[in-house]
Scaffold this active site. Sequence first.
Site, PDB file in Angstrom:
ATOM      1  N   GLY A  29       0.812  -1.222   0.000  1.00 49.83           N
ATOM      2  CA  GLY A  29       0.000   0.000   0.000  1.00 49.83           C
ATOM      3  C   GLY A  29       0.838   1.262   0.000  1.00 49.83           C
ATOM      4  O   GLY A  29       0.571   2.205  -0.749  1.00 49.83           O
ATOM      5  N   TYR A 148      -3.819 -19.469   6.911  1.00 42.02           N
ATOM      6  CA  TYR A 148      -3.712 -18.203   6.178  1.00 42.02           C
ATOM      7  C   TYR A 148      -3.856 -18.456   4.675  1.00 42.02           C
ATOM      8  O   TYR A 148      -4.650 -17.806   3.985  1.00 42.02           O
ATOM      9  CB  TYR A 148      -2.351 -17.560   6.478  1.00 42.02           C
ATOM     10  CG  TYR A 148      -1.988 -16.424   5.565  1.00 42.02           C
ATOM     11  CD1 TYR A 148      -2.475 -15.145   5.789  1.00 42.02           C
ATOM     12  CD2 TYR A 148      -1.158 -16.626   4.457  1.00 42.02           C
ATOM     13  CE1 TYR A 148      -2.151 -14.092   4.940  1.00 42.02           C
ATOM     14  CE2 TYR A 148      -0.835 -15.588   3.606  1.00 42.02           C
ATOM     15  CZ  TYR A 148      -1.330 -14.325   3.847  1.00 42.02           C
ATOM     16  OH  TYR A 148      -1.014 -13.299   2.996  1.00 42.02           O
ATOM     17  N   ASP A 281      15.302 -23.676   6.552  1.00 42.23           N
ATOM     18  CA  ASP A 281      15.545 -23.208   5.183  1.00 42.23           C
ATOM     19  C   ASP A 281      14.229 -22.854   4.495  1.00 42.23           C
ATOM     20  O   ASP A 281      14.212 -22.091   3.538  1.00 42.23           O
ATOM     21  CB  ASP A 281      16.209 -24.330   4.358  1.00 42.23           C
ATOM     22  CG  ASP A 281      17.728 -24.259   4.392  1.00 42.23           C
ATOM     23  OD1 ASP A 281      18.269 -23.149   4.585  1.00 42.23           O
ATOM     24  OD2 ASP A 281      18.358 -25.316   4.207  1.00 42.23           O
TER      25      ASP A 281
END
Length: 319
Positions: A29, A148, A281
């Site tokens: 944004g 998510y 990793d």
Amino acid sequence: MAMSHPECSSRSPWSGQLVLVTGSTGFVGRNLVPKLRAAGCTVYAPSRAEYDLLEQQRVRDMFAAVKPEVVIHLAALVGGNVPNKTYPADFCYRNLLMNTCVLHEAHQAGVRKYVTLVGGCTYPASAPSPLTESDLWNGYPQAESAPYALAKRMDIVMSAAYRAQYAFDAIVFVPGNMYGPHDHFEDGSGHVIPALIRRVLDAKRRGDPVITAWGSGSPVRDFVYIDDVCDILLREGPVYSSSEIMNISSGAPTTIRDLVDTIAELCGYEGTIAWDTTKPDGQMHKVFDITRLRERIGAFEPTPLREGLRRTIEWCQCQ
Ligand code: GDP
């Protein structure tokens, strides 16, 4: 970034339109809003205090008051693996609810274009690299961020559903590993580029002989400079119209070791890099297939990583 139209960042079919940007204080944004304004858009960027996007009635009120023609929905609850693991319910609930309210009310209010972004973690953990748009549904995302990632996948499903039922022009882009000014540099807990720039600059200032980076240094990522993403949003956002997602990245593989060496060199740090292999990793190879993007925008020369890093470091030093 050089694209087929040299003035792509200063002109847009959205020029003169009222664009509502949610999440305007986030990384994307903060970079996108000035570009929208420079392109002649009138930008409305509500704060959470004004309109809580988790409250459907407040979202409805916002659309009734603002009457935007375009919505760029960037607001999201985001975070790395640790917050995702600690607060999976929040990541699922907030993102699902916010996206549902904003998309539904945008449609109800007669918005002409709805654009949103979903992260690369939306892809299946097992998807082959380079990540191709058609692989999105071929498996479950990485377990830590699945609540998510699946909430974000519902953005794609909803966009397609509203397009199919109502001809609502909702589109979804998937940017690669973005970096640049206004990223989360504060405490080293952000993504690898802001974390390492901060760590290297602090070590240089203090004269520390060693800095630590996570993992083995062998993973490969596809970094894309934030300006490139914003320029493509401005150019493709108005004209791309499909239920198919589109990757936006550089398509260029970089090992984490090369990245960290370049950051150290550009910062003028002469100490040693230690690799903390007790830290994860993550995925070993994550590059984005940008064939679809190239087919649409023709010649596309992403900002070279070195140049993007140089600008990012310069910005960080001025803060
Ligand atoms: P992601 O793995 O694509 O979600 O992106 P990140 O930016 O979090 O990490 C990219 C790679 O950089 C991973 O292999 C990390 O292990 C590695 N890395 C090395 N040092 C750091 C660090 O200080 N912070 C983060 N976030 N990643 C690091």
